[in-house]
Design a protein around this motif. Structure first.
Motif, PDB file in Angstrom:
ATOM      1  N   PRO A  95      35.228 137.616  87.792  1.00  0.00           N
ATOM      2  CA  PRO A  95      33.917 138.195  87.448  1.00  0.00           C
ATOM      3  C   PRO A  95      33.541 139.320  88.408  1.00  0.00           C
ATOM      4  CG  PRO A  95      33.821 135.796  87.461  1.00  0.00           C
ATOM      5  CD  PRO A  95      35.144 136.171  88.053  1.00  0.00           C
ATOM      6  N   PRO A  96      32.812 140.343  87.920  1.00  0.00           N
ATOM      7  CA  PRO A  96      32.422 141.459  88.793  1.00  0.00           C
ATOM      8  C   PRO A  96      31.652 141.026  90.034  1.00  0.00           C
ATOM      9  CG  PRO A  96      32.026 142.006  86.487  1.00  0.00           C
ATOM     10  CD  PRO A  96      32.411 140.566  86.520  1.00  0.00           C
ATOM     11  N   GLY A  97      30.764 140.025  89.868  1.00  0.00           N
ATOM     12  CA  GLY A  97      30.013 139.559  91.031  1.00  0.00           C
ATOM     13  C   GLY A  97      30.919 138.993  92.107  1.00  0.00           C
ATOM     14  N   THR A  98      31.927 138.256  91.708  1.00  0.00           N
ATOM     15  CA  THR A  98      32.877 137.706  92.673  1.00  0.00           C
ATOM     16  C   THR A  98      33.674 138.815  93.346  1.00  0.00           C
ATOM     17  OG1 THR A  98      33.074 135.717  91.308  1.00  0.00           O
ATOM     18  CG2 THR A  98      34.788 136.080  92.962  1.00  0.00           C
TER      19      THR A  98
ATOM     20  N   ASP B 298      31.429 140.329  95.979  1.00  0.00           N
ATOM     21  CA  ASP B 298      31.318 139.401  97.116  1.00  0.00           C
ATOM     22  C   ASP B 298      32.590 139.404  97.950  1.00  0.00           C
ATOM     23  OD1 ASP B 298      28.764 138.697  96.384  1.00  0.00           O
ATOM     24  OD2 ASP B 298      29.390 136.889  95.282  1.00  0.00           O
ATOM     25  N   ALA B 299      33.736 139.437  97.287  1.00  0.00           N
ATOM     26  CA  ALA B 299      34.998 139.445  98.020  1.00  0.00           C
ATOM     27  C   ALA B 299      35.142 140.718  98.851  1.00  0.00           C
ATOM     28  CB  ALA B 299      36.167 139.313  97.041  1.00  0.00           C
ATOM     29  N   LEU B 300      34.711 141.854  98.307  1.00  0.00           N
ATOM     30  CA  LEU B 300      34.791 143.109  99.053  1.00  0.00           C
ATOM     31  C   LEU B 300      33.869 143.103 100.268  1.00  0.00           C
ATOM     32  CD1 LEU B 300      34.922 145.707  96.125  1.00  0.00           C
ATOM     33  CD2 LEU B 300      36.816 144.865  97.521  1.00  0.00           C
ATOM     34  N   ARG B 301      32.778 142.359 100.176  1.00  0.00           N
ATOM     35  CA  ARG B 301      31.865 142.256 101.315  1.00  0.00           C
ATOM     36  C   ARG B 301      32.251 141.132 102.281  1.00  0.00           C
ATOM     37  NH1 ARG B 301      26.023 141.789  98.795  1.00  0.00           N
ATOM     38  NH2 ARG B 301      27.173 140.395  97.385  1.00  0.00           N
ATOM     39  N   GLY B 302      33.342 140.441 101.960  1.00  0.00           N
ATOM     40  CA  GLY B 302      33.802 139.371 102.837  1.00  0.00           C
ATOM     41  C   GLY B 302      33.079 138.066 102.649  1.00  0.00           C
ATOM     42  N   ILE B 303      32.389 137.930 101.521  1.00  0.00           N
ATOM     43  CA  ILE B 303      31.628 136.709 101.247  1.00  0.00           C
ATOM     44  C   ILE B 303      32.453 135.810 100.332  1.00  0.00           C
ATOM     45  CG2 ILE B 303      29.513 135.777 100.244  1.00  0.00           C
ATOM     46  CD1 ILE B 303      28.166 138.435 100.842  1.00  0.00           C
TER      47      ILE B 303
END
Length: 352
Positions: A53-56, A59-64
């Protein structure tokens, strides 16, 4: 004394309006190409055998997050996407530079033997010298590309008339055939070389890792800087050698610097991702259909549009045979040929 008079506004207005329309069209094409590149990057991060999903993705790009999807994005798709951007930009710019240098709209690094030279050097380094370091293979690839560039130019310059586009294409084809035979022989005679070379040969962005991008980034950055710096000189040379000199272009220096840029770009991209066909041929040709022959715009748009198309080709390869994958080098070859044929049938080839 009679004062100088300017041309009447009615005489200059049509030309000024045409120039403004042309600049607006070019600027629009550049903006749309940047938007297409952004969409291609997002698709490369989100689409695959496992949809994320785009939200994931954000989040992954922000390290979350440490979910499986986030790990797939950070560990697999980010390196793959970064390499696609670098390799696509390098191949697109190298193709545009080579077409401008040879004044041949159908020239590309593969047609003139540069890609075959890089591949032959890679096989020699792996099979004969036993090289395993990727950085050493990058240097070997660029050395092979440089040597073949010189050989093709010398062969194409022999005889009367100098290095015409037709002679360069014929010389490149002959050298490519010889190097392809050598590469095939090396691969068939050594099982270890075959195992290492077969995945690289088809052209792929998968499984390279971030280190591959960092190792080729300096070479691509220098190649981009050198290539873009020659746009004005290449515009002058498009009028002919004598006219270019009259306009202040240093012909010898322009050819050497442009050839060096092509060698750096093509050698680095080929070493990292393998031989990927048609990107360097079709993209500059399509760009000229949008912007005209001004090399300042052709080089800039090729630098942006080529990685977008390469990433989209990689995404297509991930989904057409899901859960397996089709390598991007195969996808670009399958899609590039009919696209190029359609462009040639719709428009006359732009003269360079």
């Amino acid at each position: 004394m009679v004062p100088a008079t300017s041309p009447p506004p009615a005489a200059t207005a049509p030309g000024a309006r045409a120039a403004r329309r042309s600049n607006r069209r070019r600027a629009t094409a550049l903006v749309l190409s940047c938007a297409l590149l952004l969409l291609a990057v997002l698709a490369s991060l989100a689409v695959g055998s496992r949809a994320v999903p785009p939200g994931t993705v954000l989040d992954a790009l922000r390290g979350i997050g440490d979910s499986q999807d986030a790990l797939v994005v950070r560990e697999l798709r980010v390196p793959r996407t970064l390499l696609g951007v670098l390799a696509g930009a390098a191949l697109g710019l190298a193709g545009a530079l080579m077409q401008a240098l040879t004044r041949n709209p159908l020239a590309d690094p593969g047609l003139l033997g540069v890609t075959s030279g890089a591949a032959a050097a890679m096989v020699t380094a792996v099979g004969v010298l036993g090289v395993t370091s990727r950085l050493t293979l990058v240097w070997a690839s660029m050395l092979g590309a440089a040597v073949v560039s010189v050989v093709v130019y010398v062969l194409g310059s022999a005889g009367r008339g100098g290095a015409t586009p037709v002679r360069l294409a014929l010389a490149g084809t002959a050298v490519s055939a010889a190097l392809t035979a050598y590469t095939t022989a090396q691969v068939l005679l050594d099982q270890q070389t075959f195992d290492r070379f077969r995945f690289w040969q088809v052209g792929s962005l998968a499984g390279r890792g971030l280190e591959a991008s960092w190792q080729v980034l300096p070479f691509i950055a220098v190649g981009v800087a050198l290539g873009l710096s020659q746009s004005s000189s290449l515009n002058a040379l498009a009028l002919g050698v004598d006219s270019g000199r009259a306009l202040g272009a240093r012909v010898g220096r322009t050819r050497v610097v442009t050839a060096l840029a092509v060698t750096l770009l093509c050698g680095a991209a080929t070493a990292a991702a393998g031989p990927i066909w048609f990107i360097g041929l079709a993209v500059p040709h399509a760009v000229r259909a949008l912007t005209g022959p001004d090399q300042r715009w052709v080089l800039s748009l090729s630098l942006v549009l080529a990685p977008a198309l390469l990433l989209l080709g990689d995404v297509i390869g991930r989904v057409v045979v899901r859960p397996g994958e089709l390598e991007v080098g195969i996808v670009t070859a399958l899609l590039g040929a009919p696209v190029l044929i359609a462009l040639v049938r719709r428009r006359r080839l732009a003269q360079l």
